[in-house]
Structure formats: C-alpha cells, structure tokens
Write a protein that holds these residues in place. Sequence first.
Motif, PDB file in Angstrom:
ATOM      1  N   GLN A  21       0.827  -1.116  -0.041  1.00 54.53           N
ATOM      2  CA  GLN A  21      -0.240  -0.047  -0.021  1.00 54.53           C
ATOM      3  C   GLN A  21       1.020   1.233  -0.067  1.00 54.53           C
ATOM      4  O   GLN A  21       0.428   2.428  -0.558  1.00 54.53           O
ATOM      5  N   ASP A  89      -6.098   6.413  15.675  1.00 58.01           N
ATOM      6  CA  ASP A  89      -7.339   6.218  14.749  1.00 58.01           C
ATOM      7  C   ASP A  89      -7.915   4.910  15.069  1.00 58.01           C
ATOM      8  O   ASP A  89      -9.055   4.431  14.388  1.00 58.01           O
ATOM      9  N   THR A  91      -6.729   1.676  15.127  1.00 61.53           N
ATOM     10  CA  THR A  91      -6.199   0.448  14.355  1.00 61.53           C
ATOM     11  C   THR A  91      -5.685  -0.614  15.716  1.00 61.53           C
ATOM     12  O   THR A  91      -5.950  -1.792  15.591  1.00 61.53           O
ATOM     13  N   ARG A  94      -8.395  -2.349  17.560  1.00 61.17           N
ATOM     14  CA  ARG A  94      -9.022  -3.621  16.601  1.00 61.17           C
ATOM     15  C   ARG A  94      -7.970  -4.433  16.823  1.00 61.17           C
ATOM     16  O   ARG A  94      -8.305  -5.857  16.917  1.00 61.17           O
ATOM     17  N   THR A  98      -8.803  -8.620  18.792  1.00 56.33           N
ATOM     18  CA  THR A  98      -8.671  -9.773  17.995  1.00 56.33           C
ATOM     19  C   THR A  98      -7.622 -10.506  19.069  1.00 56.33           C
ATOM     20  O   THR A  98      -6.859 -10.285  19.495  1.00 56.33           O
ATOM     21  N   ARG A 275     -10.519  10.943  19.002  1.00 54.34           N
ATOM     22  CA  ARG A 275     -11.163  11.423  17.876  1.00 54.34           C
ATOM     23  C   ARG A 275     -11.848  12.573  17.823  1.00 54.34           C
ATOM     24  O   ARG A 275     -11.722  13.413  17.070  1.00 54.34           O
TER      25      ARG A 275
ATOM     26  N   VAL B  99     -16.315  -7.562  19.466  1.00 53.62           N
ATOM     27  CA  VAL B  99     -16.749  -6.161  19.848  1.00 53.62           C
ATOM     28  C   VAL B  99     -16.721  -5.375  18.588  1.00 53.62           C
ATOM     29  O   VAL B  99     -16.034  -5.379  17.389  1.00 53.62           O
ATOM     30  N   LEU B 101     -16.474  -2.000  17.195  1.00 52.11           N
ATOM     31  CA  LEU B 101     -15.989  -0.522  17.436  1.00 52.11           C
ATOM     32  C   LEU B 101     -16.390   0.378  16.807  1.00 52.11           C
ATOM     33  O   LEU B 101     -16.844   0.001  15.248  1.00 52.11           O
ATOM     34  N   GLN B 102     -16.242   1.466  17.158  1.00 53.97           N
ATOM     35  CA  GLN B 102     -16.517   2.546  16.112  1.00 53.97           C
ATOM     36  C   GLN B 102     -15.438   3.095  15.322  1.00 53.97           C
ATOM     37  O   GLN B 102     -14.408   3.734  15.668  1.00 53.97           O
ATOM     38  N   SER B 103     -15.468   2.760  13.724  1.00 58.29           N
ATOM     39  CA  SER B 103     -14.416   3.266  13.144  1.00 58.29           C
ATOM     40  C   SER B 103     -14.513   4.485  13.037  1.00 58.29           C
ATOM     41  O   SER B 103     -15.413   5.358  13.071  1.00 58.29           O
ATOM     42  N   TRP B 104     -13.341   5.082  12.742  1.00 57.94           N
ATOM     43  CA  TRP B 104     -13.172   6.664  12.377  1.00 57.94           C
ATOM     44  C   TRP B 104     -12.390   6.593  10.936  1.00 57.94           C
ATOM     45  O   TRP B 104     -13.013   6.866   9.881  1.00 57.94           O
ATOM     46  N   ARG B 105     -11.210   6.527  10.844  1.00 55.85           N
ATOM     47  CA  ARG B 105     -10.258   6.267   9.691  1.00 55.85           C
ATOM     48  C   ARG B 105      -9.218   5.269   9.430  1.00 55.85           C
ATOM     49  O   ARG B 105      -8.311   5.578   8.715  1.00 55.85           O
ATOM     50  N   ASP B 106      -9.420   4.210  10.578  1.00 56.59           N
ATOM     51  CA  ASP B 106      -8.384   3.410  10.500  1.00 56.59           C
ATOM     52  C   ASP B 106      -8.633   2.559   9.169  1.00 56.59           C
ATOM     53  O   ASP B 106      -9.466   2.152   8.857  1.00 56.59           O
ATOM     54  N   HIS B 107      -7.453   1.751   8.794  1.00 59.13           N
ATOM     55  CA  HIS B 107      -7.374   0.846   7.783  1.00 59.13           C
ATOM     56  C   HIS B 107      -8.047   1.305   6.678  1.00 59.13           C
ATOM     57  O   HIS B 107      -8.641   0.579   5.581  1.00 59.13           O
ATOM     58  N   ARG B 109      -6.902   2.430   3.826  1.00 63.48           N
ATOM     59  CA  ARG B 109      -6.052   2.001   2.636  1.00 63.48           C
ATOM     60  C   ARG B 109      -6.417   0.670   2.113  1.00 63.48           C
ATOM     61  O   ARG B 109      -6.087  -0.120   1.438  1.00 63.48           O
ATOM     62  N   TRP B 110      -6.971  -0.070   3.108  1.00 64.19           N
ATOM     63  CA  TRP B 110      -7.398  -1.687   2.919  1.00 64.19           C
ATOM     64  C   TRP B 110      -8.357  -1.742   2.171  1.00 64.19           C
ATOM     65  O   TRP B 110      -9.274  -0.932   2.428  1.00 64.19           O
ATOM     66  N   GLU B 114     -10.147  -8.024   1.818  1.00 60.08           N
ATOM     67  CA  GLU B 114      -8.578  -8.028   2.009  1.00 60.08           C
ATOM     68  C   GLU B 114      -8.644  -7.946   3.837  1.00 60.08           C
ATOM     69  O   GLU B 114      -8.009  -8.747   4.497  1.00 60.08           O
ATOM     70  N   LEU B 119      -8.084  -9.797   9.437  1.00 64.79           N
ATOM     71  CA  LEU B 119      -8.800 -10.101  10.478  1.00 64.79           C
ATOM     72  C   LEU B 119      -9.463 -11.573  11.108  1.00 64.79           C
ATOM     73  O   LEU B 119      -9.009 -12.293  12.176  1.00 64.79           O
ATOM     74  N   ASP B 166     -17.445  -2.309  10.233  1.00 71.07           N
ATOM     75  CA  ASP B 166     -17.284  -2.561  11.756  1.00 71.07           C
ATOM     76  C   ASP B 166     -17.978  -3.650  12.168  1.00 71.07           C
ATOM     77  O   ASP B 166     -17.622  -4.566  13.172  1.00 71.07           O
ATOM     78  N   ILE B 169     -16.220  -7.041  11.097  1.00 72.59           N
ATOM     79  CA  ILE B 169     -15.216  -7.166  11.925  1.00 72.59           C
ATOM     80  C   ILE B 169     -15.501  -7.698  13.125  1.00 72.59           C
ATOM     81  O   ILE B 169     -14.771  -8.572  13.629  1.00 72.59           O
TER      82      ILE B 169
END
Lengths: 283, 323
Positions: A21, A89, A91, A94, A98, A275, B99, B101-107, B109-110, B114, B119, B166, B169
């Motif tokens: 990436q 952010d 990551t 997460r 896991t 955030r 769980v 989670l409230q995503s924001w701007r993580d990952h 580019r994924w 993928e 995960l 989210d 995941i």
Amino acid sequence: MSPLVVAARAGLSRGRIELRQSFTNAETLWGYLFPTVVLLVVMFFLRGAKVPGTEFSLGAQTLPSTLGMTVAFGGLVTMASILTVEREDGTLLRAKATPNGMFGYLISKITLVSGMTLVSVALLLVPGLFLFDVLALDSIGAWLTLAWVMLVGMVATMPVGAVFGSLLSNPRNMGLIMLPMMGLIATSGIFYPITAMPGWLQAVAQVFPIYWLGLGMRSALLPEAMAAVELGDSWRHLETLLVLGGWAVAGLVLAPVVLRRMARRESGSSVAARREKAMQRVT
Amino acid sequence: MVVSAGAETPTSTGASTDRGVTLDVHDLRMRYGSTDVLTGVSFSARRGEVLALLGPNGAGKTTTIEILEGFRMRSGGRVEVLGTDPARGDERWRSRLGVVLQSWRDHGRWRVRELLTHLGSYYAPYSTGRISRPWDIDELIQVVGLAEHAHKKVGQLSGGQRRRVDVAIGIVGRPEVLFLDEPTAGFDPSARREFHDLVHRLTDIDDTTILLTTHDLDEAEKLADRILILAGGRIIASGSADELSRRISADAEVRWSQGGARFVHSTGDATGFVRELFAQHGEDIADLEVRRASLEDTYMTLVRDHESGRADGATRAFEEVAR
C-alpha cells in the motif's frame, strides 16, 4: 497450528500488504522520494568538495552516512509515528480486540518498517553507486558489513521508536521526536566529519545510534584508507556493535513493558476521546 | 434493584456455561478517583438473548460494556463473560467475543475483503467442533450487505457502509457474545433502520448473545429482548419493553367530558374507575379516553428523577472519556 504461529503469519502478511500500500499512496511515495532526491542533489553538489585532509569526495563520504541516518530514521521516527497515528485512529484497538492481535500487529510493524527502510536505503544506494565510482560494494565483506550494520541498526532503533510512539499522546506531538533527531543528525557526522565538532559534542553524539550507523555504513562502502579520518583512526566495529547492541537491549527490555502499558489503556472510549479532540482541531 | 434474568446466579464457571448463561454480572462497582460511576450493577444473560443497556449520557453504559469486554479494570464486584472473569481473559476467551468498535479512519487503505480475510485469519486456530471460525468471508460480506463493495477501499465507503464493515469485523470470528457500544450514534434514520435489520439477521443466524448500549429508547425497544435501564450507576429497571411500561407505569390517565366540562383523572385501576364513572353519571359521560403512560413517558420520568444529579453526571461522563 499454534495460535501464535498463525498470528505471526498474519502479522507478516499484514506487513507485506501495508508495504505494498505504501507504493500506491501519494503521501508515502512522497516520503520515499522527496528525501532521496534532496539527499542525492546535495551529494551531487558536494561531489567536488574534499573530505578535510584528503583528496576524497565529501559527497561520496556523505552517501553511506545518509544510509545510516535512513536506518535510524526509519526505526525511530517512522516506527514512532505509525504507532501514534494508529493508536489515535483505532487500528491498535482493533488489534487488541482480536485474539493474539497485538502480537500480530507488532510483527506487522516490524515487517513494514524494515521493508520501508530497505526500500529507502536502496533508493539512495543504487543511484549513489552510479554517481560515485569510489564507492564499492565489490566484495562479500562489504555486503556482509552492510547487512549486519543494517540489521543491528534496525534492532537497536525500532524498539526505542516503539517506546517513543507509545509515550506520545498524539501524532501532532511528533515534533518532540523530530527536533532532537535533527539536532543529533547535525552533530553525528552525517553531513560533515564528526572530527570537526568540539570534543564534548563528539562525546554526546557517540552515545546515540545515529553516529554509529553512519560509521558502520562508511566502513562498508568506503575504501579502507578512509578509516584514517574517523575518530580513533579506525572503523571501530567492536564499539559499533557494543553501542548499538546496548540500545537494542535497552529497547527490547523497555518496549514490551511500555507497549503493554499502552495497550492496556486502549478502549473504545479512549479512542473516541482522541477522535473528538482531533475533530475539534479540524473544525 | 438487583435484576436477575431467568437463571439463578451460577456458583462455578462450568455451571454458568452449561446453563447457557453467557453474561453474569453481580454487584459491579466502578470508581474513578472519588466518583462512583457504577454502584452495584447486576444482571445476567443467556445464549441468544439481546440485551440493551439504556440510559442517559454519563450513566455508566460505556464503562459497563468496556469492563465486560476486558478493556477496563473494575473496582469491585463479580463479572463473568462466558464463564471467565474478563480481567483474566486469555486469547482463547477473546476469540469467542466480538466487539463492534466505532471506526473512524483506521484501515482506510485496506480493501474490505482483504481486511476481513486478514482479521479473520487470527480466529482460525480457535475453531471448535460446534463453531467453525472464522466466518466464510464471502458469506459474511453477503450477510452484512457489502457484496458490491468487497473490493473497494475502506476509506472510500460511506458512513453507513463503513459501519457494516465494523459489524463484519466484530462478527468475523463467529462470536458467542457480541458487544455493541452506541452502535447507531450519528446515523441518519435510514442507516439506522438498515442497521437494525442487520442485527436481527445476526440473531437469526447464530445463537449469539448481544449486549448493546444506547441512549435511544426506540432503538432499545426495536432490538432488545430485554432492556436494562441504567441511571446513577445502577440498573433501576429491567424487562422487555412491554413489561417495563406495565411494571413502572401502573397509573393510567382517564379523560372525559361531562356537561361541556373536561376532566382528567390519574388512577392505578382504570377499569374500575371507568365502571364507577358510568354507574354514577351514565349517559352524561362523553369523549372518554384511557391512556396508559408509554414506555417513553416512563423512561423520561425515570431519567428526570436522576436529572437532579445532572451536573454530577456530566463530570462523570467527562472523566469516563478522559481515561
């Protein structure tokens, strides 16, 4: 298969994916190319200047030094900034949610930062070899020296970078790392021989890994005779190993403790709070 | 008020899982500095149950759910999630939880597929005879309705689509217990409706226990088998939406007119009152209306009761976030 092996593999594949990436993203591409071009231009103009007391090109001497700087920069700054950004952010949270995710995450960051460092080093080294005939990687010994200096350098800097990254509360505080970094680069004999610095400054610089990484890289790429202009008239491989090894041990002891402490504090509400803060800054 | 759902409090770890009790919380306490956020929360849930933790901001919902997720240490009380104390949960235990989670701007580019594949791979060693982990990724993408976006980058998705990621995941490891903290905060009504449909689909497919927090009564009513109302650090009422409105609002409002004048009377026995009314006035009575307080009225009353501690509550919310 053991869950840890599975997580390690997942981490490796994550590192590879993120490295890929980094080649398709404007921001990281800029991060690869901009410093490379600037450094090559600087060295190009330094090619006529001579290392004091010799007939050797200052530009040619600077190139290996900047390779050492690149390794240190990747381990310390890139590692730290990735950690702070990805903590902010979410990551990291997460990964925490896991099973064995934190372990996999760590493996992925080591893979990613190593990969990015290798790419940056290659981007400088390949044109550099064309630019300066005096630089030679024509013996197995030279390649081996290059390899071990890079490897030990990464092990010495990445854990310390991870510790910095865990301690910084948000990515906008990266200046706290960048400023001392710039100071160290200026005094570590990267762009100008350290022998020109006052004695106390030489002593300070020799505590940190950047000087030793530069020295190690010079020992790999420069002719043997150039050791004469170094401190102690020698490449000081043993000392290099000792200092970098010391940083590696300190980092490897400290990093798990600090990283665990940081990970323990991660939760949905801590990410939400960051955030919120970041959003306020934007608007 | 101690609320126990169905089963008796299990005494041992083995017993709780055998009986299908997946969440068991007894006298949970949380104190930040000198502020008590939770002052004795007790509840339990069985396999396949959907529980909503409902309450005003700062009531301690997020704190409760984060303690159950194992992301936060409690000050006191006993908590078991799938028979294990979350404070001592290992990775095997973690693999049985989801769980969201409230995503924001993580990952960003994924690509969706993928990321889910990646995960999900962590869960593979934790498959059991009964549950095969992780979820088949294509099937999962289908379930959450992202089939068209499977190869898009996460950063290019709309807010609602991202929320589906989210959820995907959160459930990729086929969890036995799923936690959702404020799942629809910041949603527009249609995104909210879609999300509710998604949760219903999930409970149909797997026998997952779901614990969600919300401050939206309507949402709790739509999603949950059982609602726990959290206020002032305690559960002040619990039950299905129906039970709650019946149990707490015994009083009904009777309105009528008589000889051009309008009357209102509040009573616990509306039927008896109306019978009496007709017996006395017969044909004079007109415009009769009997109305039981709605769940919303009830909830608003309950919350207003705690409103006196509002400033207090606001500081608590702040501290919760600052931690």
